[in-house]
Design a protein around this motif. Sequence first.
Motif, PDB file in Angstrom:
ATOM      1  N   MET A   9      75.544  33.786  22.546  1.00 16.23           N
ATOM      2  CA  MET A   9      75.356  32.437  23.070  1.00 16.23           C
ATOM      3  C   MET A   9      75.046  32.478  24.551  1.00 16.23           C
ATOM      4  O   MET A   9      75.659  33.228  25.290  1.00 16.23           O
ATOM      5  CB  MET A   9      76.622  31.606  22.852  1.00 16.23           C
ATOM      6  N   GLY A  10      74.085  31.646  24.958  1.00 18.54           N
ATOM      7  CA  GLY A  10      73.799  31.457  26.368  1.00 18.54           C
ATOM      8  C   GLY A  10      74.660  30.337  26.922  1.00 18.54           C
ATOM      9  O   GLY A  10      75.251  29.564  26.184  1.00 18.54           O
ATOM     10  N   ARG A  11      74.700  30.246  28.218  1.00 20.13           N
ATOM     11  CA  ARG A  11      75.477  29.188  28.871  1.00 20.13           C
ATOM     12  C   ARG A  11      74.517  28.229  29.549  1.00 20.13           C
ATOM     13  O   ARG A  11      73.465  28.627  30.026  1.00 20.13           O
ATOM     14  CB  ARG A  11      76.411  29.769  29.921  1.00 20.13           C
ATOM     15  N   ILE A  12      74.916  26.973  29.578  1.00 21.12           N
ATOM     16  CA  ILE A  12      74.168  25.972  30.329  1.00 21.12           C
ATOM     17  C   ILE A  12      75.159  25.159  31.156  1.00 21.12           C
ATOM     18  O   ILE A  12      76.334  25.052  30.809  1.00 21.12           O
ATOM     19  CB  ILE A  12      73.348  25.030  29.425  1.00 21.12           C
ATOM     20  N   LEU A  13      74.653  24.592  32.229  1.00 18.40           N
ATOM     21  CA  LEU A  13      75.446  23.696  33.058  1.00 18.40           C
ATOM     22  C   LEU A  13      74.983  22.293  32.715  1.00 18.40           C
ATOM     23  O   LEU A  13      73.788  22.001  32.719  1.00 18.40           O
ATOM     24  CB  LEU A  13      75.210  23.998  34.538  1.00 18.40           C
ATOM     25  N   LEU A  14      75.929  21.422  32.413  1.00 14.34           N
ATOM     26  CA  LEU A  14      75.592  20.081  31.962  1.00 14.34           C
ATOM     27  C   LEU A  14      76.399  19.064  32.759  1.00 14.34           C
ATOM     28  O   LEU A  14      77.625  19.145  32.824  1.00 14.34           O
ATOM     29  CB  LEU A  14      75.933  19.959  30.467  1.00 14.34           C
ATOM     30  N   ASP A  15      75.710  18.124  33.379  1.00 15.58           N
ATOM     31  CA  ASP A  15      76.372  17.032  34.089  1.00 15.58           C
ATOM     32  C   ASP A  15      76.454  15.833  33.150  1.00 15.58           C
ATOM     33  O   ASP A  15      75.445  15.431  32.566  1.00 15.58           O
ATOM     34  CB  ASP A  15      75.586  16.641  35.338  1.00 15.58           C
ATOM     35  N   ARG A  22      85.442  11.404  29.488  1.00 12.91           N
ATOM     36  CA  ARG A  22      86.689  10.795  29.023  1.00 12.91           C
ATOM     37  C   ARG A  22      86.681  10.637  27.504  1.00 12.91           C
ATOM     38  O   ARG A  22      87.641  10.992  26.820  1.00 12.91           O
ATOM     39  CB  ARG A  22      86.906   9.435  29.696  1.00 12.91           C
ATOM     40  N   ARG A  23      85.572  10.140  26.969  1.00 11.91           N
ATOM     41  CA  ARG A  23      85.465   9.963  25.519  1.00 11.91           C
ATOM     42  C   ARG A  23      85.475  11.302  24.793  1.00 11.91           C
ATOM     43  O   ARG A  23      86.057  11.435  23.719  1.00 11.91           O
ATOM     44  CB  ARG A  23      84.205   9.165  25.188  1.00 11.91           C
ATOM     45  N   LEU A  24      84.815  12.277  25.380  1.00 16.65           N
ATOM     46  CA  LEU A  24      84.792  13.618  24.805  1.00 16.65           C
ATOM     47  C   LEU A  24      86.205  14.214  24.773  1.00 16.65           C
ATOM     48  O   LEU A  24      86.622  14.812  23.773  1.00 16.65           O
ATOM     49  CB  LEU A  24      83.847  14.503  25.609  1.00 16.65           C
ATOM     50  N   ASP A  25      86.947  14.038  25.855  1.00 16.19           N
ATOM     51  CA  ASP A  25      88.324  14.541  25.903  1.00 16.19           C
ATOM     52  C   ASP A  25      89.213  13.835  24.878  1.00 16.19           C
ATOM     53  O   ASP A  25      90.091  14.458  24.272  1.00 16.19           O
ATOM     54  CB  ASP A  25      88.902  14.399  27.306  1.00 16.19           C
ATOM     55  N   HIS A  26      88.975  12.544  24.681  1.00 22.02           N
ATOM     56  CA  HIS A  26      89.743  11.802  23.683  1.00 22.02           C
ATOM     57  C   HIS A  26      89.460  12.373  22.282  1.00 22.02           C
ATOM     58  O   HIS A  26      90.388  12.605  21.492  1.00 22.02           O
ATOM     59  CB  HIS A  26      89.386  10.312  23.745  1.00 22.02           C
ATOM     60  N   LEU A  27      88.194  12.625  21.998  1.00 25.36           N
ATOM     61  CA  LEU A  27      87.814  13.202  20.710  1.00 25.36           C
ATOM     62  C   LEU A  27      88.369  14.619  20.560  1.00 25.36           C
ATOM     63  O   LEU A  27      88.827  15.015  19.487  1.00 25.36           O
ATOM     64  CB  LEU A  27      86.286  13.213  20.570  1.00 25.36           C
ATOM     65  N   LYS A  28      88.361  15.359  21.645  1.00 25.84           N
ATOM     66  CA  LYS A  28      88.911  16.714  21.660  1.00 25.84           C
ATOM     67  C   LYS A  28      90.377  16.698  21.234  1.00 25.84           C
ATOM     68  O   LYS A  28      90.813  17.522  20.418  1.00 25.84           O
ATOM     69  CB  LYS A  28      88.768  17.309  23.061  1.00 25.84           C
ATOM     70  N   ARG A  35      86.150  21.341  23.836  1.00 28.01           N
ATOM     71  CA  ARG A  35      85.002  20.554  24.284  1.00 28.01           C
ATOM     72  C   ARG A  35      83.689  21.245  23.937  1.00 28.01           C
ATOM     73  O   ARG A  35      82.746  20.613  23.464  1.00 28.01           O
ATOM     74  CB  ARG A  35      85.050  20.412  25.803  1.00 28.01           C
ATOM     75  N   ALA A  36      83.640  22.533  24.218  1.00 27.61           N
ATOM     76  CA  ALA A  36      82.406  23.279  23.971  1.00 27.61           C
ATOM     77  C   ALA A  36      81.992  23.206  22.501  1.00 27.61           C
ATOM     78  O   ALA A  36      80.811  23.067  22.185  1.00 27.61           O
ATOM     79  CB  ALA A  36      82.563  24.732  24.408  1.00 27.61           C
ATOM     80  N   GLU A  37      82.964  23.276  21.607  1.00 31.43           N
ATOM     81  CA  GLU A  37      82.649  23.200  20.175  1.00 31.43           C
ATOM     82  C   GLU A  37      82.113  21.828  19.811  1.00 31.43           C
ATOM     83  O   GLU A  37      81.170  21.700  19.032  1.00 31.43           O
ATOM     84  CB  GLU A  37      83.889  23.529  19.341  1.00 31.43           C
ATOM     85  N   LEU A  38      82.710  20.784  20.374  1.00 30.57           N
ATOM     86  CA  LEU A  38      82.217  19.427  20.122  1.00 30.57           C
ATOM     87  C   LEU A  38      80.784  19.264  20.625  1.00 30.57           C
ATOM     88  O   LEU A  38      79.941  18.659  19.954  1.00 30.57           O
ATOM     89  CB  LEU A  38      83.125  18.395  20.791  1.00 30.57           C
ATOM     90  N   LEU A  39      80.488  19.819  21.789  1.00 28.62           N
ATOM     91  CA  LEU A  39      79.132  19.725  22.334  1.00 28.62           C
ATOM     92  C   LEU A  39      78.146  20.520  21.497  1.00 28.62           C
ATOM     93  O   LEU A  39      77.026  20.060  21.243  1.00 28.62           O
ATOM     94  CB  LEU A  39      79.115  20.187  23.792  1.00 28.62           C
ATOM     95  N   ALA A  42      77.453  18.457  18.425  1.00 30.20           N
ATOM     96  CA  ALA A  42      76.611  17.294  18.742  1.00 30.20           C
ATOM     97  C   ALA A  42      75.154  17.717  18.943  1.00 30.20           C
ATOM     98  O   ALA A  42      74.232  17.043  18.466  1.00 30.20           O
ATOM     99  CB  ALA A  42      77.132  16.588  19.986  1.00 30.20           C
ATOM    100  N   ILE A  43      74.936  18.814  19.620  1.00 34.66           N
ATOM    101  CA  ILE A  43      73.573  19.282  19.862  1.00 34.66           C
ATOM    102  C   ILE A  43      72.912  19.706  18.558  1.00 34.66           C
ATOM    103  O   ILE A  43      71.743  19.397  18.310  1.00 34.66           O
ATOM    104  CB  ILE A  43      73.572  20.413  20.907  1.00 34.66           C
ATOM    105  N   GLU A  44      73.649  20.394  17.690  1.00 35.91           N
ATOM    106  CA  GLU A  44      73.095  20.791  16.390  1.00 35.91           C
ATOM    107  C   GLU A  44      72.694  19.558  15.575  1.00 35.91           C
ATOM    108  O   GLU A  44      71.635  19.539  14.953  1.00 35.91           O
ATOM    109  CB  GLU A  44      74.096  21.641  15.603  1.00 35.91           C
ATOM    110  N   GLN A  45      73.549  18.533  15.577  1.00 39.05           N
ATOM    111  CA  GLN A  45      73.226  17.299  14.843  1.00 39.05           C
ATOM    112  C   GLN A  45      71.990  16.636  15.426  1.00 39.05           C
ATOM    113  O   GLN A  45      71.115  16.156  14.690  1.00 39.05           O
ATOM    114  CB  GLN A  45      74.413  16.339  14.871  1.00 39.05           C
ATOM    115  N   TYR A  46      71.890  16.595  16.731  1.00 41.80           N
ATOM    116  CA  TYR A  46      70.731  16.000  17.400  1.00 41.80           C
ATOM    117  C   TYR A  46      69.458  16.751  17.031  1.00 41.80           C
ATOM    118  O   TYR A  46      68.443  16.143  16.677  1.00 41.80           O
ATOM    119  CB  TYR A  46      70.940  16.000  18.915  1.00 41.80           C
TER     120      TYR A  46
END
Length: 80
Positions: A9-15, A22-28, A35-39, A42-46
């Motif tokens: 896996m490569g790394r990316i910086l995302l702002d 906050r919403r991501l942390d709530h879902l986490k 968080r990384a797994e949720l992202l 989400a990217i795979e679904q997109y």
Amino acid sequence: MVMTAENIMGRILLDLPDEAIRRLDHLKQRRNTARAELLREAIEQYLERQTQNVLHEALGLWGEAAEDGLEYERKLREEW
């Protein structure tokens, strides 16, 4: 680059806006998932939706037309 048993896996910086974080942390917390797994999820679904949209647009040239393609071809040939 991070290596796992399954992938390299490569790394990316995302702002992200604070509200999204906050919403991501709530879902986490609710899903007990990083968080990384949720992202990644989400990217795979997109990306999957984008692929489906491209295929639908390319293969769905008739759109919502109710006319049968073979019947349409017959009408065109009658004009010759």
